[in-house]
Scaffold this motif. Sequence first.
Motif, mmCIF file in Angstrom:
data_model
loop_
_atom_site.group_PDB
_atom_site.id
_atom_site.type_symbol
_atom_site.label_atom_id
_atom_site.label_comp_id
_atom_site.label_asym_id
_atom_site.label_seq_id
_atom_site.Cartn_x
_atom_site.Cartn_y
_atom_site.Cartn_z
ATOM 1 N N LEU B 228 0.917 -1.779 0.194
ATOM 2 C CA LEU B 228 0.042 -0.106 -0.003
ATOM 3 C C LEU B 228 0.477 1.141 0.219
ATOM 4 C CD1 LEU B 228 -2.816 -0.561 3.093
ATOM 5 C CD2 LEU B 228 -2.617 -0.743 0.578
ATOM 6 N N LEU B 229 2.028 1.404 1.162
ATOM 7 C CA LEU B 229 2.730 2.533 1.690
ATOM 8 C C LEU B 229 3.444 2.543 -0.101
ATOM 9 C CD1 LEU B 229 3.889 1.314 4.635
ATOM 10 C CD2 LEU B 229 2.416 3.637 3.793
ATOM 11 N N ASN B 252 2.891 13.705 6.860
ATOM 12 C CA ASN B 252 0.804 13.909 7.834
ATOM 13 C C ASN B 252 0.061 13.910 6.269
ATOM 14 O OD1 ASN B 252 0.945 13.539 10.402
ATOM 15 N ND2 ASN B 252 1.345 15.613 10.807
ATOM 16 N N GLU B 253 0.342 15.051 5.188
ATOM 17 C CA GLU B 253 -1.109 14.843 3.514
ATOM 18 C C GLU B 253 -0.777 13.674 3.778
ATOM 19 O OE1 GLU B 253 0.593 18.906 3.429
ATOM 20 O OE2 GLU B 253 1.161 17.855 1.433
ATOM 21 N N PHE B 254 0.441 13.017 3.132
ATOM 22 C CA PHE B 254 0.674 11.556 2.637
ATOM 23 C C PHE B 254 -0.498 10.551 3.604
ATOM 24 C CE2 PHE B 254 2.228 7.428 2.654
ATOM 25 C CZ PHE B 254 2.155 7.099 0.971
ATOM 26 N N LYS B 255 -0.400 10.781 4.579
ATOM 27 C CA LYS B 255 -1.278 9.923 5.527
ATOM 28 C C LYS B 255 -2.729 10.046 5.542
ATOM 29 C CE LYS B 255 -1.206 8.810 10.717
ATOM 30 N NZ LYS B 255 -0.566 9.057 11.752
ATOM 31 N N ALA B 256 -3.510 11.304 5.627
ATOM 32 C CA ALA B 256 -4.362 11.383 5.047
ATOM 33 C C ALA B 256 -5.021 11.276 3.345
ATOM 34 C CB ALA B 256 -4.524 12.919 5.010
ATOM 35 N N MET B 257 -4.341 11.473 2.938
ATOM 36 C CA MET B 257 -4.912 11.007 1.568
ATOM 37 C C MET B 257 -4.367 9.020 1.333
ATOM 38 S SD MET B 257 -1.882 10.325 -2.062
ATOM 39 C CE MET B 257 -1.424 9.148 -1.672
ATOM 40 N N LEU B 258 -3.658 8.602 1.776
ATOM 41 C CA LEU B 258 -3.787 7.317 2.093
ATOM 42 C C LEU B 258 -5.283 6.594 3.451
ATOM 43 C CD1 LEU B 258 -1.059 4.510 3.040
ATOM 44 C CD2 LEU B 258 -2.372 4.765 4.160
ATOM 45 N N GLU B 272 -7.836 -2.802 8.416
ATOM 46 C CA GLU B 272 -6.468 -3.507 9.810
ATOM 47 C C GLU B 272 -5.335 -2.502 8.615
ATOM 48 O OE1 GLU B 272 -7.022 -6.566 12.109
ATOM 49 O OE2 GLU B 272 -5.350 -6.277 12.937
ATOM 50 N N ASN B 273 -5.027 -3.226 7.444
ATOM 51 C CA ASN B 273 -3.849 -3.446 6.951
ATOM 52 C C ASN B 273 -3.374 -1.490 6.776
ATOM 53 O OD1 ASN B 273 -6.431 -3.407 4.930
ATOM 54 N ND2 ASN B 273 -4.994 -3.928 2.870
ATOM 55 N N TYR B 274 -4.847 -0.697 5.708
ATOM 56 C CA TYR B 274 -4.626 0.621 5.888
ATOM 57 C C TYR B 274 -3.645 1.355 7.224
ATOM 58 C CZ TYR B 274 -6.584 1.154 1.140
ATOM 59 O OH TYR B 274 -6.328 1.271 -0.117
ATOM 60 N N GLU B 275 -4.199 0.577 8.905
ATOM 61 C CA GLU B 275 -3.809 1.312 9.589
ATOM 62 C C GLU B 275 -2.962 1.398 9.733
ATOM 63 O OE1 GLU B 275 -7.408 0.142 12.402
ATOM 64 O OE2 GLU B 275 -8.566 1.609 11.693
ATOM 65 N N ALA B 279 0.349 4.100 10.731
ATOM 66 C CA ALA B 279 0.772 3.528 11.660
ATOM 67 C C ALA B 279 2.483 3.980 11.170
ATOM 68 C CB ALA B 279 -0.084 2.602 12.198
ATOM 69 N N ALA B 280 2.396 2.874 9.920
ATOM 70 C CA ALA B 280 4.052 2.814 10.052
ATOM 71 C C ALA B 280 4.945 4.293 8.553
ATOM 72 C CB ALA B 280 4.360 1.815 8.740
ATOM 73 N N ILE B 281 4.329 5.238 8.422
ATOM 74 C CA ILE B 281 4.918 6.545 8.013
ATOM 75 C C ILE B 281 5.812 6.595 8.395
ATOM 76 C CG2 ILE B 281 4.008 8.510 6.982
ATOM 77 C CD1 ILE B 281 1.132 6.965 5.973
ATOM 78 N N MET B 282 5.398 7.563 9.723
ATOM 79 C CA MET B 282 6.595 8.225 10.019
ATOM 80 C C MET B 282 7.714 7.633 10.713
ATOM 81 S SD MET B 282 5.584 11.438 10.822
ATOM 82 C CE MET B 282 3.885 11.844 10.562
#
Lengths: 649, 553
Positions: B228-229, B252-258, B272-275, B279-282
């Motif tokens: 996904l990432l 954060n913008e990327f996270k919102a987009m995802l 769950e996979n999106y969550e 969570a892995a972004i930062m």
Amino acid sequence: MPRDTRVRKSLGTLHTRIKESRVLMVGAGGIGCELLKNLVLTGFGEIHIVDLDTIDLSNLNRQFLFGMQHIKKPKAIVAKETAGKFNPNVKLFAEHANIKDAKFNVKWFKSFNLVFNALDNLDARRHVNRMCLAADVPLIESGTTGYYGQVQVIKGGETECYDCVPKPVPKSFPVCTIRSTPSQPIHCIVWAKSYLFAEVFGTSQESSPELDPSENSENAQEIANLKREAEELKNIREKISSPDFAKCIFEKVFTRDIERLLSMEDMWKTRTPPKPMDYTTVSSSAAHVSGSYLAKDDQRKWNLAENFAVFADSTKRLAKRMLALADGEVLSFDKDDEDTLDFVAAAANLRSILFEIESKSKFDIKQMAGNIIPAIATTNAITAGLCVLQAFKVMRNDLKNAKMVFLNKSTERVITAQNPAPPNKYCEECGVDRVAVEANVEKATLGDVVKKVVRERLGYKGDISITTKGRTLYDSIDFDDDVDSTLKELGFAEETFITVVDEKDDDEEDKEDQEMKDADAQEKGKRVNVVIAISHNPEVDLITTPPPIKIRLAPPKLVEPEPTTSTSATATNGNGKHTIDLDVEEVTEISEVSEGPSFKKRKIEVLGEDKVGPNKMSKKDSSAEGDETVAPLNDTVVVLEDEGVITID
Amino acid sequence: MACTTPNGAPSSKEKKYDRQLRLWGANGQNKLEAAHIALFGASATGCEILKNLVLPSVGKFTIIDDKIVTEADLGTNFFLDEESVGKSRAERTAALLEELNPDVKGAFMNDSLSNLLSSKPELFKPSTSPFTHIIVVSPFSTPDILQLSPEIPTFLVHSLGWSIVLRIMAPTRCIVETHPDSLADLRLFNPWEELTALAVEKTKGLDKRASEGGMDNYEHGHVPYVLLLLKYLDDWKAEHNGQYPSNYKEKNEFKAMLLDKMRTDVPGGSEENYEEAAAAIMKNLKQADISSDAKEVLEDPRCINPTADLENFWIITNAVRQFRDSPAQGAGLLPLSGGFPDMKAESKSYVELQNMYRTRAQRDAALVLENAQATLSKLGRDPESITLEEVSLFTKHSNFIRRINYRPLTCEYSLPCDDHHRRTVIDALNNWDTEESLIHDYIAIRAFQEYYSTIGRFPGAEDKGLKKDQEMLEAFAGDYLKTLDYIGGLADRTKNLVQEVVRAGGSELHVIASFAGGMVAQEIVKVITQQYIPVNNTVIFDGIQSKTAVFEF
């Protein structure tokens, strides 16, 4: 120079108090051995040891009070014998028993000045915590896993108790994940251990703690099928003396059951379908493989033929043992019993192979199936040392300088210490008020308890419920079926705890009510839970009434549960939560410690000025996470004050 | 060797040591069993340290001590019994410690460090010494310890009253198995071709409903978060001139987009996979970097120009350096670890993705092996003397390798004072937390050591003269501070700790000795097994505050 000269020099006046003290040590394992040595050589006057375990070969790399000649003997007894030789002035008492036995009641706990927990499981830890709270005896709780360790001082009402921070509960898996749709090695291992082994050689387990039947509602038909399958498997036992026994099991669980699963087409629309195995093909591929020899090669992953060979060989070994057992006796899985481990490892891997799941080495399966926690002497020695140093603070009534200590593998600081946290107001174990009564449980009824104690004496007017061990005994709104039953009929024994819950809805209560202390105000607010200890006394008519107490008001309802992270060991894949990484601190279930620094992180607020002594330096604005906070320090230096007067006689 | 008999069968030994093998493996155990430890000073502390090495089965130990057992010893030392009184302390403790573990061989010498340094200097020369590791427990004198070779790992221990000081002196430690919390390295900003292709293939129809020919809810909820990432990072780059989200705001913008693409009309209202992806972004959205520890190793002269006589560690680091520098190999990056986290996914697609990382890691390891073997040939060594197994263990950890250069003891005691040492002590004294700093314990113990070196006995050993001893110790402490050009004078806290040292009169408290036994043995085990990271170079414990501090003196 007498033997205790050195201790007296360093401990000063505390030494006398220690000599006169009576302490309890629960658990004589890794930490226990170290702790007992320390207690004996520090000169604690009377030490009681309780442990229900016996000595195993794998204990000897750290539990130094035991030797080869002690294997299978009770830990408590041997520990006492070995340690007793080293200080004739100390009185030692040992019991090979479960600390949850009824004879270890609150009164017995009250007879100690201090209790040490050196346990290896959550359940016993929570029990001792509860008993120490009820008896109002300070508890020093400790645990280790690998290089991690932790020591916590617990004093009811003054510090956090063991249950103030929720502990991660042992993992469980939905039944269907284990029986029909495994997706990870652990699923197959649990299947082999808790289902296959139990049905064929052990006690059939309708409910294993590892299986969670509650999550199966989506597929009632499948559950029924599974039940039938289990039934069939049990019947296979009749063929145990047949030379084809392994074949029978194999064709049942790796061929027919899989074919049936495959027929559930919906199940495999999006999942990879399993491939049933053919006995003749697999067994001929394994014709020249020696299962008994291979079973010793435990670090390498076995291939299909090798797994089959070990499966067939271990089945033979277990069948032979079964036949030698008396009627009604069964085998049980034990990670240190090679035959049972071989069977579980090979069966789990065969299942993994047909579901196209990664297989595991026997060494890894042993850890996953046996909940093995790495353990070494050094960590235990450090942890036990810290227990005694904290005991000194408690014995000196110097709780404010006691510390909660974490031992970690970081090399910037070998240990980190923090002040004990205050009690969690919402804790179900210590956020309660307590009373004790005596009753003749053969005569007194539940109704007597409700009427004479709860309503009349404790003054409850509104709706209440009464529970014991999580079971509801009484609910004034909708459950009074048992009011006429005697306590004995309800299962009350020598000592039983019941919890009275104020069911008043506190939503509309004014906040100020919480602050008010007078009895009238109490009627307006919701009360904290009250735990009533009921001990059996045949000489009492019905039931005694407790001395009057003022019951505290419950804190305002918690909007959001306090964040506690316990995610380190869990991860998800497929349809069940589980852990696959075998790194030391990531264990699938909780055993020797139930929480370590890796499980437990929380914010520590620096004490507000009003709570801190007058001459103290405060570290403003530093709230640390699992990090060290600074104890309020008096300007005068701690050392000498702390250690009492120099007494050299 | 230790755990496995030649035909691969586990011995009862393997069962006995099972719980520790899970920490350091057969490799570590073999090293432990090859060690021969010398313990100078059979005090309670010395014996507790040795106990914790005998239990996990070091090969051999030799106790050197010239004392006779007294009644007072029995009160603190668990490894002495009534029968021992009046006998040789070295002999009795060696016998009782040996009893703890039949797999360990014990020996003793009725002698002292001072004496042996002059009478048997061969015991201390790296080329002739039978000892692989040396423990010296206080009291010891400064001139004696300064004669010890920095080439033999040595552990100097003071356990006095409520304080413990451990100083490690050793040749450079090269540690591969540092046991970090996670070895996972996702390379989200540095995907290789095959990974990118897999991400494209597996995320086809991701943002379309099944009705429009896209993924059904089950598939959608089981796309591994790493894919996904990778997919959404590609989308992001397309909209941002080919740039990755680099700062907090963009992430954060990327996270919102995802999260915007997550399906919420599914059971539970979220996936769950999106969550997991969010969570892995930062933590994981970053350029693959090289840790400062690894850089330090890669810049070591032994890595840049290895010589034939060096350990394999340096040959392999050199090969990793070549890998990094070669555009065809690492192109600036380290070999991939192959570690891969657990995540919500279908078993099959999880394994496929995991294998993608593993295969890449194997390819990297093979390249490093080639480099290493070429270097070995050039140096005139057998190219087969480094195996793929050794290289793979290394490349798995290459971002976590550590080198510790222990500062020699001579710097800690040099006159005029060594600048690094001076700064370390003065910084601690001037720090905001000086009030409770354990530097005061160090100064007090150092004064004790000078007293012992000069006077030849313990301060406070006799009840008379306590005051005089206190003054003398304070004078030694003051002298030491003067050598540092420290003008602040003796702090009250130092004075109090000095008083505590006098009060102890050279005696040990069993619980402190026992704690020291655990703490010191733990560091020794790390040094012997070459796993986990040992302390560099001094750790101090204060038993009153239950607190430790580490200093590099």
